[in-house]
Design an enzyme around this catalytic site. Structure first.
Site, PDB file in Angstrom:
ATOM      1  N   GLY A  84      88.451  42.807  43.529  1.00 33.80           N
ATOM      2  CA  GLY A  84      88.391  43.636  42.288  1.00 33.80           C
ATOM      3  C   GLY A  84      87.693  44.897  42.482  1.00 33.80           C
ATOM      4  N   GLY A  94      96.656  43.808  43.548  1.00 29.11           N
ATOM      5  CA  GLY A  94      95.482  44.237  43.754  1.00 29.11           C
ATOM      6  C   GLY A  94      95.361  45.350  44.907  1.00 29.11           C
ATOM      7  N   ASN A 127      96.738  62.148  27.258  1.00 26.93           N
ATOM      8  CA  ASN A 127      95.658  61.801  28.112  1.00 26.93           C
ATOM      9  C   ASN A 127      94.638  61.116  27.031  1.00 26.93           C
ATOM     10  OD1 ASN A 127      92.899  62.129  29.527  1.00 26.93           O
ATOM     11  ND2 ASN A 127      94.387  62.863  30.917  1.00 26.93           N
ATOM     12  N   CYS A 136      93.836  28.476  30.248  1.00 27.67           N
ATOM     13  CA  CYS A 136      93.181  28.821  29.085  1.00 27.67           C
ATOM     14  C   CYS A 136      91.594  28.585  29.448  1.00 27.67           C
ATOM     15  CB  CYS A 136      93.564  27.638  28.110  1.00 27.67           C
ATOM     16  SG  CYS A 136      93.102  26.047  28.291  1.00 27.67           S
ATOM     17  N   ARG A 145     105.985  54.374  31.896  1.00 33.61           N
ATOM     18  CA  ARG A 145     105.081  53.188  31.736  1.00 33.61           C
ATOM     19  C   ARG A 145     105.081  52.645  30.140  1.00 33.61           C
ATOM     20  NH1 ARG A 145     101.670  51.284  36.143  1.00 33.61           N
ATOM     21  NH2 ARG A 145     101.563  52.912  37.658  1.00 33.61           N
TER      22      ARG A 145
END
Ligand code: NAD
Length: 597
Positions: A532, A65, A255, A441, A214
């Site tokens: 985030g 991140g 795109n 989970c 990617r």
């Protein structure tokens, strides 16, 4: 000295520690170097975060991140390890933005480690002030699970994406995504989990990605099934798979804004449309239409202002195409990449009634960026109301057999949960372990058969503790979770977007969550700013409980796995959500202002 090492030295964090090189990930096995398993678990989880197999750039202490770090400097890392080895069973270590700053006598039931990362006082709570302090080595960006030593690699992301799509299936189609086509963008670090998460839910995924490498990487790692040479080829293959009810995923190198417009032109309306391109960053993350990747990279280098303008223009077209497909019947949602916020902020597509999605009666000609929802209000919040969230656990032994034993235990305990059973089967087959073997989970508060008076999370944690006590699991299991959970985060652009009572930015809740989990005896508790979505945009808390088979661990588990998901129930009941009020009634969660009216 490698390039990375010299960058690390320049940024003031020092040179990678010899100890880190020797560990090369978490120590494993049943021998411990600390005084007890609670301290040992902290030491192993910190090293697991910095395992080269788990972290993005461990030499720079970066876990994931952007610049989410596990410790402020290599000196701080070495000192944390020394403190943990020395820490008694009646002491608590304090870590402030990745640096150990104190150690106090407390008591056996108290947390062993308390962590606060990246927090600033409101008026100064922005990147500018943060970066000034960071340059002086006074603060560290902890992201969510980086600075709280709870990151477990991509297996965490795939499960969250799977769970979001499973909820979409339940809400929109009464079951899973069989026969449904999901159109999306991005096959990068986290976004690359999308095709596998769709096929795990039995659906069909068409993903637009501009970067050919990617696409190749996702094919190599089996997160993606095929690549098509053209959009028409992809549409034909996707339709055939959907008709046959077969799980299928295909990438098209183009795109995403162009792809969605082309779908609309061909009167092809996917069942679901979403996106996970890095739209949160208009310069380094998102690609404008009309350029190859190389051409766009060159434009960024030569003329960043023009790049940003073209990138934002494409985002506006992208949002319009999503809205158009939504109007034509597609289920649309944003997956936490701030695509809508970018168009609202930079293209004047302002939501006059911000916070109240959807805008009833808005004229199709005058649609606003926020006229389609984010994934939390759409699919996650109903689970948050019930205290459901990403419960995760790691085997401190390092032995995959220990996790397989817990897999059996969770499916035996909750036989009624079909989606959970499917997830465990698929995870065993398709998700490889990184670092300490781990599993995630989603579990919640109320258990179907609640004769034992336990929450779902507590029941499972106690079962694990028994298995450790009986020797069926070879060493303790540490249970933790993402900061993204039911009652642990305030983040107005994500987890608390569009709260029913307008309390999106009220940050008392994550603070109460951390305080309560300390009171309940979690073994590590942390509070962070900015995970985030960036500094100043969120406050969130996390905890760990070490299940070593002891009665003390059982006591802690019983309490923490009641208080932690319980915070989700009361936070949402307080905001007026009927599901949360119902959950509180069913499960006897005290909501004083309601109970005493
Ligand atoms: P990433 O940068 O690794 O991947 C993004 C991919 O999108 C790249 O491969 C890039 O080439 C591609 N791309 C960019 N612009 C494009 C365009 N216009 N058309 C087609 N492809 C394009 O980032 P990531 O780790 O995959 O994360 C992506 C975004 O999703 C981030 O904004 C992240 O914050 C968000 N996200 C949020 C959550 C959540 O829980 N809320 C979870 C996962 C990802």
């Amino acid at each position: 000295m490698s390039e990375q090492e010299s960058a690390a030295t320049e940024s003031g964090i020092g040179e990678p520690s010899d100890e880190w090189r020797e560990y090369h990930g978490a120590p494993t096995g049943t021998e411990i170097e600390c005084e007890g398993w609670r301290q040992e678990a902290a030491l192993r989880m910190l090293n697991n975060n910095l395992d080269p197999e788990v972290a993005e750039n461990p030499e720079d202490l970066v876990v994931y991140g952007g610049t989410g770090r596990a410790a402020r400097s290599w000196d701080a890392y070495d000192t944390i390890l020394a403190e943990l080895r020395d820490l008694g069973d009646e002491e608590t270590l304090l870590v402030q933005s990745g640096k150990p700053v104190g150690r106090f006598p407390t008591h056996e039931r108290a947390p062993r480690v308390l962590i606060a990362n990246s927090n600033l006082v409101g008026k100064w709570d922005d990147w500018e002030h943060f970066h000034e302090l960071e340059a002086e080595g006074k603060i560290m960006y902890g992201q969510m699970t980086a600075g709280s030593w709870a990151y477990i690699g991509t297996q965490g992301i795939i499960q969250g994406t799977y769970e979001t799509l499973a909820e979409l299936g339940r809400q929109e189609y009464d079951d899973d995504l069989e026969g449904k086509i999901v159109a999306t963008g991005g096959l990068g670090g986290m976004s690359g989990a999308q095709p596998l998460a769709v096929t795990m839910n039995r659906g069909v995924c068409i993903a637009a990605e501009v970067d050919t490498h990617r696409i190749e990487r996702r094919l190599e790692t089996d997160y993606l099934m095929e690549r098509a040479e053209s959009l028409d080829e992809a549409l034909a293959a996707a339709e055939a798979a959907a008709e046959a009810g077969e799980p299928y995923s295909v990438a098209v190198e183009m795109n995403v804004a162009d792809m969605l417009e082309a779908m609309d032109d061909r009167d092809f309306v996917p069942d679901v449309v979403t996106d996970q391109t890095s739209a949160h960053d208009e310069l380094e993350g998102y690609y404008p239409s009309g350029y190859t990747v190389d051409e766009a990279d060159e434009l960024r280098e030569k003329n960043p202002e023009r790049y940003v303008e073209e990138s934002l223009d494409t985002m506006e077209r992208h949002v319009d195409a999503i809205l158009e497909l939504q109007d034509r019947g597609a289920v649309a949602f944003e997956y936490g990449n701030n695509l809508r916020g970018q168009v609202e902020d930079h293209r004047g597509r302002e939501d006059v009634d911000s916070g109240m999605w959807p805008l009833s009666g808005s004229d199709p000609e005058d649609r606003q960026a926020f006229d389609f929802p984010g994934f939390v209000p759409a699919y996650i919040r109903p689970m948050f109301c019930r205290g459901r969230g990403p419960f995760r656990w790691a085997a401190l032994s390092g032995d995959p057999a220990d996790i397989h034993r817990t897999d059996e235990a969770v499916t035996e305990l909750f036989p009624e949960k079909e989606s959970l059973a499917r997830w465990i089967d698929l995870a065993q087959e398709q998700v490889s372990f990184q670092g300490l073997p781990s599993r995630v989970c989603w579990l919640g508060y109320h258990a179907e058969d609640d004769a034992d008076g336990l929450t779902e999370r507590a029941r499972f944690a106690l079962r694990i503790n028994e298995l450790v006590a009986d020797g069926e699991i070879s060493a303790p299991i540490v249970v933790t979770r993402d900061h993204l959970d039911a009652g642990s985060v305030a983040s107005p652009h994500r987890e608390t977007e569009a709260m029913k009572d307008g309390t999106d930015a009220v940050a008392d809740w994550p603070i109460l969550n951390a305080l309560l989990n300390c009171a309940a005896g979690a073994d590590i508790v942390s509070v962070h700013d900015g995970g985030g979505v960036g500094i100043g945009n969120a406050l969130h808390a996390n905890n760990h409980v070490v299940l070593d088979g002891s009665e003390l661990a059982a006591e802690k588990a019983r309490r923490v796995f009641t208080t932690d998901p319980g915070m989700g129930v009361i936070r949402h009941a307080d905001a007026g959500y009927e599901d949360a009020i119902d959950e509180a009634d069913q499960s006897d969660v005290a909501v004083p202002m309601r109970d005493r009216q």
